[in-house]
Design a protein around this motif. Structure first.
Motif, PDB file in Angstrom:
ATOM      1  N   GLY A   1      -4.763  -3.686  -6.507  1.00  0.00           N
ATOM      2  CA  GLY A   1      -5.962  -3.373  -6.005  1.00  0.00           C
ATOM      3  C   GLY A   1      -6.139  -1.719  -6.310  1.00  0.00           C
ATOM      4  O   GLY A   1      -5.910  -1.589  -7.633  1.00  0.00           O
ATOM      5  N   PHE A   2      -7.044  -0.886  -5.489  1.00  0.00           N
ATOM      6  CA  PHE A   2      -7.232   0.324  -6.042  1.00  0.00           C
ATOM      7  C   PHE A   2      -5.979   1.211  -6.106  1.00  0.00           C
ATOM      8  O   PHE A   2      -5.981   2.052  -6.756  1.00  0.00           O
ATOM      9  N   THR A   3      -4.992   1.045  -5.299  1.00  0.00           N
ATOM     10  CA  THR A   3      -3.792   1.574  -5.318  1.00  0.00           C
ATOM     11  C   THR A   3      -3.167   1.690  -6.622  1.00  0.00           C
ATOM     12  O   THR A   3      -2.611   2.608  -7.382  1.00  0.00           O
ATOM     13  N   GLY A   4      -2.967   0.237  -7.211  1.00  0.00           N
ATOM     14  CA  GLY A   4      -2.486  -0.195  -8.485  1.00  0.00           C
ATOM     15  C   GLY A   4      -3.096   0.737  -9.696  1.00  0.00           C
ATOM     16  O   GLY A   4      -2.629   0.881 -10.617  1.00  0.00           O
ATOM     17  N   ILE A   5      -4.443   0.622  -9.504  1.00  0.00           N
ATOM     18  CA  ILE A   5      -5.429   1.589 -10.505  1.00  0.00           C
ATOM     19  C   ILE A   5      -4.874   3.009 -10.379  1.00  0.00           C
ATOM     20  O   ILE A   5      -4.548   3.485 -11.759  1.00  0.00           O
TER      21      ILE A   5
ATOM     22  N   ALA B   1       3.132  -7.490  -2.720  1.00  0.00           N
ATOM     23  CA  ALA B   1       2.025  -6.596  -3.162  1.00  0.00           C
ATOM     24  C   ALA B   1       1.125  -6.362  -2.074  1.00  0.00           C
ATOM     25  O   ALA B   1       0.502  -5.130  -2.171  1.00  0.00           O
ATOM     26  N   PRO B   2       0.629  -7.309  -1.133  1.00  0.00           N
ATOM     27  CA  PRO B   2      -0.277  -6.686  -0.146  1.00  0.00           C
ATOM     28  C   PRO B   2       0.003  -5.854   0.866  1.00  0.00           C
ATOM     29  O   PRO B   2      -0.724  -5.024   1.219  1.00  0.00           O
ATOM     30  N   ILE B   3       1.293  -5.649   0.836  1.00  0.00           N
ATOM     31  CA  ILE B   3       1.730  -4.656   2.095  1.00  0.00           C
ATOM     32  C   ILE B   3       2.461  -3.413   1.480  1.00  0.00           C
ATOM     33  O   ILE B   3       2.814  -2.627   1.918  1.00  0.00           O
ATOM     34  N   LEU B   4       2.604  -3.395   0.028  1.00  0.00           N
ATOM     35  CA  LEU B   4       3.343  -2.109  -0.584  1.00  0.00           C
ATOM     36  C   LEU B   4       2.344  -0.973  -0.974  1.00  0.00           C
ATOM     37  O   LEU B   4       2.848   0.076  -1.073  1.00  0.00           O
ATOM     38  N   THR B   5       1.059  -1.184  -0.413  1.00  0.00           N
ATOM     39  CA  THR B   5       0.199   0.103  -0.986  1.00  0.00           C
ATOM     40  C   THR B   5       0.710   1.148  -0.228  1.00  0.00           C
ATOM     41  O   THR B   5       0.659   2.428  -0.754  1.00  0.00           O
ATOM     42  N   PRO B   6       0.943   1.181   1.140  1.00  0.00           N
ATOM     43  CA  PRO B   6       1.188   2.712   1.863  1.00  0.00           C
ATOM     44  C   PRO B   6       2.625   3.129   1.395  1.00  0.00           C
ATOM     45  O   PRO B   6       2.851   4.304   1.308  1.00  0.00           O
ATOM     46  N   PHE B   7       3.470   2.275   0.900  1.00  0.00           N
ATOM     47  CA  PHE B   7       4.737   2.567   0.459  1.00  0.00           C
ATOM     48  C   PHE B   7       4.781   3.475  -0.869  1.00  0.00           C
ATOM     49  O   PHE B   7       5.377   4.097  -1.383  1.00  0.00           O
ATOM     50  N   LEU B   8       3.783   2.574  -1.718  1.00  0.00           N
ATOM     51  CA  LEU B   8       3.589   3.128  -3.013  1.00  0.00           C
ATOM     52  C   LEU B   8       2.989   4.548  -3.069  1.00  0.00           C
ATOM     53  O   LEU B   8       3.388   5.666  -3.764  1.00  0.00           O
ATOM     54  N   VAL B   9       1.928   4.833  -2.299  1.00  0.00           N
ATOM     55  CA  VAL B   9       1.165   6.102  -1.914  1.00  0.00           C
ATOM     56  C   VAL B   9       2.166   6.962  -1.516  1.00  0.00           C
ATOM     57  O   VAL B   9       2.203   8.187  -1.809  1.00  0.00           O
ATOM     58  N   SER B  10       2.889   6.721  -0.600  1.00  0.00           N
ATOM     59  CA  SER B  10       4.208   7.599   0.074  1.00  0.00           C
ATOM     60  C   SER B  10       4.851   7.908  -0.857  1.00  0.00           C
ATOM     61  O   SER B  10       5.441   9.115  -0.940  1.00  0.00           O
ATOM     62  N   GLY B  11       5.354   7.019  -1.784  1.00  0.00           N
ATOM     63  CA  GLY B  11       6.498   7.458  -2.848  1.00  0.00           C
ATOM     64  C   GLY B  11       5.799   8.543  -3.911  1.00  0.00           C
ATOM     65  O   GLY B  11       6.391   9.477  -4.285  1.00  0.00           O
TER      66      GLY B  11
ATOM     67  N   MET C   1      -6.375  -1.964 -15.706  1.00  0.00           N
ATOM     68  CA  MET C   1      -6.479  -3.288 -15.348  1.00  0.00           C
ATOM     69  C   MET C   1      -5.786  -4.154 -14.672  1.00  0.00           C
ATOM     70  O   MET C   1      -5.733  -4.845 -13.741  1.00  0.00           O
ATOM     71  N   ALA C   2      -4.475  -4.065 -15.079  1.00  0.00           N
ATOM     72  CA  ALA C   2      -3.350  -4.819 -14.826  1.00  0.00           C
ATOM     73  C   ALA C   2      -3.027  -4.374 -13.348  1.00  0.00           C
ATOM     74  O   ALA C   2      -2.661  -4.959 -12.513  1.00  0.00           O
ATOM     75  N   GLY C   3      -2.710  -3.025 -13.317  1.00  0.00           N
ATOM     76  CA  GLY C   3      -2.625  -2.369 -11.891  1.00  0.00           C
ATOM     77  C   GLY C   3      -3.739  -2.671 -11.100  1.00  0.00           C
ATOM     78  O   GLY C   3      -3.352  -3.249  -9.690  1.00  0.00           O
ATOM     79  N   GLY C   4      -4.762  -2.950 -11.270  1.00  0.00           N
ATOM     80  CA  GLY C   4      -5.958  -3.140 -10.162  1.00  0.00           C
ATOM     81  C   GLY C   4      -5.715  -4.798  -9.935  1.00  0.00           C
ATOM     82  O   GLY C   4      -6.040  -5.086  -8.588  1.00  0.00           O
ATOM     83  N   GLN C   5      -5.501  -5.553 -10.932  1.00  0.00           N
ATOM     84  CA  GLN C   5      -5.208  -6.851 -10.465  1.00  0.00           C
ATOM     85  C   GLN C   5      -4.211  -7.028  -9.592  1.00  0.00           C
ATOM     86  O   GLN C   5      -3.970  -8.238  -8.647  1.00  0.00           O
TER      87      GLN C   5
END
Length: 361
Positions: free
Chosen positions: A316-320, A24-34, A309-313
Motif C-alpha cells: 500500500g502507501f507504505t510500500g510506495i 504484509a497487512p500488519i508490517l506497515t507500522p514496523f516498516l515505518v518504525s524501522g 508500483m510493486a511497493g504499492g501493490q
C-alpha cells in the motif's frame, strides 16, 4: 558429496519472502518504525560521542520527531486549509470564466462545437467543494464510523512510536545479533555487504528527503510570490513526488499553470510559474541531487516506476514510500551476487578497502 547448503539457503530465503508476503497487512507500522529508527540512529550515535547516555540520546531524538510531527499538524495543515478555502470562495468566478471565455476560445481553435454542460459541472463541483474546507474533520468522522478501521488505525499509530523507541535503543546491537545467525566463515562477507548497503541506503534516504523538502520549499515560496492561492498545496505535493524522476516537475508545473491561468488569466504569470519550476529543476539536477544524494544508486527511471508500483501493490502507501530505498538495497545485493558468481569485478577491491575504513553500521 554434493553440498546442499546453497539449496537450503535459497529455500530459507523463499520461505522468508513468502512469510513477509502473508504478513504484509500488519508490517506497515514496523516498516515505518524501522525507517524512522534508521534515520535517527546517526544522531543518537553522535550524541553518544558527546557523552550522552544512549537512553537519554534516544529520548532527545524521539522528542525531536514528536515536535516535527506536531509542527506539521498544527502549522502546515491549517495553512493549506486557508488556501483551499480561499480558492473555493473564488470558484464561482473561475467557472464563469471557463464557461464564457475559455470554452468559446477552445471551440474557435478546434473549429468544432464542444457539447459541455458547464452549468451541471459547476453545480456538481461547487456542491462537493463546499465541504473541502472541513476535509480533516470529515476524514476523522469517516474513520470513526468504521469501528474496525478506527481500531486498526489507532493501534498502528500507537505502535509506531513504541517500536521506533525500542529500535533506536537497541539499534547498535542489531547487526551483531543478525551476524550471529550466519556461519562464521560468512561473517566477513556479510559485514562488508552490510557496510556497503548502509553507505548507499543512508546517502540515498537522507539525501532524497533533503531534496524533497528543498524542492517543496522552493516551489511553495515561488508560487506564493506569483500570487497563486493554492501555492502551498501544489508546492508541497510537487516536492513530495519528486522522488520519481521529473514527475514532481511535470505534475506541479501543469497543476500550477492551470490554477494560475484560471485565477488570473495572465500570460506573464504563466511565465512566472514556468520560471519557478525551471529554477527548481535546475537546482535539483545540478546541485541538490549531486550534492545530497550522489550517483551511487543510479536507478533507471523505469526501475524507479516499477519499484514504486510493486511497493504499492504489496504494502500500500507504505510500500510506495519504502520502494526506492528497498530498490537501492536490492541493487547493491544483486551486484554483489553477480560478482560472487562471476568471480568478482575489477572495482570490488576498491569498494572493499573503502568499506573496511568505515565503522560498522
Amino acid at each position: 558429496m554434493t553440498d546442499t547448503r546453497p539449496v537450503f539457503q535459497l529455500a530459507l530465503i523463499a520461505a522468508a519472502a513468502w512469510l513477509v508476503y502473508l504478513l504484509a497487512p500488519i508490517l506497515t507500522p514496523f516498516l515505518v518504525s524501522g525507517l524512522l529508527a534508521y534515520l535517527g540512529n546517526p544522531v543518537v550515535n553522535r550524541l553518544e560521542r558527546w557523552h550522552f547516555p544512549r537512553p537519554l540520546a534516544v529520548a532527545l531524538v524521539f522528542l525531536v520527531f514528536v515536535l516535527l510531527l506536531a509542527l506539521l499538524l498544527f502549522l502546515l495543515i491549517p495553512a493549506i486549509q486557508v488556501q483551499v478555502r480561499s480558492f473555493i470562495t473564488k470558484a464561482p468566478l473561475y467557472f464563469d470564466w471557463l464557461q464564457n471565455t475559455a470554452l468559446p476560445w477552445v471551440q474557435a481553435m478546434l473549429g468544432a462545437e464542444l457539447k459541455v454542460d458547464m452549468a451541471a459541472i459547476r453545480e456538481a463541483m461547487l456542491g462537493h467543494w463546499g465541504e473541502v474546507g472541513d476535509w480533516v474533520t470529515g476524514f476523522f468522522l469517516y474513520v470513526a464510523k468504521s469501528g474496525l478501521n478506527l481500531i486498526g488505525w489507532v493501534a498502528s499509530a500507537m505502535l509506531v512510536p513504541v517500536v521506533t523507541f525500542y529500535l533506536l535503543l537497541d539499534w547498535d546491537k542489531l547487526p551483531a545479533r543478525v551476524l550471529a545467525l550466519l556461519p562464521p566463515q560468512q561473517h566477513v562477507k556479510a559485514t562488508l555487504l552490510a557496510r556497503e548497503t548502509d553507505e548507499v541506503l543512508g546517502s540515498f534516504l537522507r539525501g532524497q528527503l533533503l531534496v524533497m523538502l528543498s524542492l517543496a520549499t522552493i516551489y511553495s515560496v515561488g508560487l506564493t510570490l506569483v500570487g497563486l492561492d493554492l501555492a502551498l498545496l501544489i508546492g508541497i505535493l510537487a516536492g513530495l513526488v519528486s522522488f520519481v524522476p521529473y514527475l514532481g516537475f511535470i505534475t506541479g508545473l501543469l497543476a500550477a499553470a492551470f490554477a494560475v491561468w484560471v485565477q488570473f488569466q495572465d500570460v506573464m504569470l504563466l511565465l512566472g510559474v514556468g520560471a519557478v519550476f525551471l529554477v527548481g529543476q535546475v537546482l535539483e539536477s545540478f546541485w541538490l541531487t549531486p550534492r545530497l544524494v550522489g550517483n551511487r544508486i543510479g536507478l533507471h527511471p523505469v526501475a524507479v516506476i516499477f519499484a514504486i508500483m510493486a511497493g504499492g501493490q504489496l504494502f500500500g502507501f507504505t510500500g510506495i514510500l519504502l520502494a526506492l530505498p528497498a530498490a537501492a538495497v536490492l541493487k547493491v545485493w544483486l551486484r554483489n551476487l553477480r560478482e560472487f558468481y562471476f568471480g568478482g569485478g575489477a572495482d570490488r577491491p576498491v569498494r572493499k578497502r573503502r568499506a573496511l575504513r568505515r565503522p560498522p553500521p
